[in-house]
Design a protein around this motif. Sequence first.
Motif, short mmCIF file in Angstrom:
data_model
loop_
_atom_site.label_atom_id
_atom_site.label_comp_id
_atom_site.label_asym_id
_atom_site.label_seq_id
_atom_site.Cartn_x
_atom_site.Cartn_y
_atom_site.Cartn_z
N ALA A 1 0.83 -1.21 0.00
CA ALA A 1 0.00 0.00 0.00
C ALA A 1 0.86 1.25 0.00
N PHE A 2 1.91 1.25 0.81
CA PHE A 2 2.80 2.41 0.86
C PHE A 2 3.48 2.63 -0.48
N ALA A 3 4.00 1.55 -1.08
CA ALA A 3 4.70 1.68 -2.36
C ALA A 3 3.78 2.17 -3.46
N LEU A 4 2.56 1.66 -3.50
CA LEU A 4 1.61 2.10 -4.53
C LEU A 4 1.23 3.56 -4.36
N ASN A 5 1.02 3.98 -3.13
CA ASN A 5 0.66 5.38 -2.90
C ASN A 5 1.85 6.31 -3.12
#
Length: 82
Positions: free
Chosen positions: A59-63
């Motif tokens: 989630a962090f990487a995608l955001n």
Amino acid sequence: MIDSLQTATTAMTRATERVGTAAQTIASSGVPVGGPALAPSDRVDLSGAAAELIGAKSAFALNAAVARTSDRMIGRMLDIRT
């Protein structure tokens, strides 16, 4: 465009909080040295915590990718206007 940056940073903050919660879960699974083994009801779901870590990382990487893309788009818009 600014909304996408705000949304991405909010989601990255939530992902960071998820990592913290999972880390606390993992840390609480330790048994004191010389202490008795944990009772079955006190055992921690380490596989669930590991899955939460993986999900939060994704989630962090995608955001972060959304934030970078939004930043580039804003930069290009400013280049066009000047």
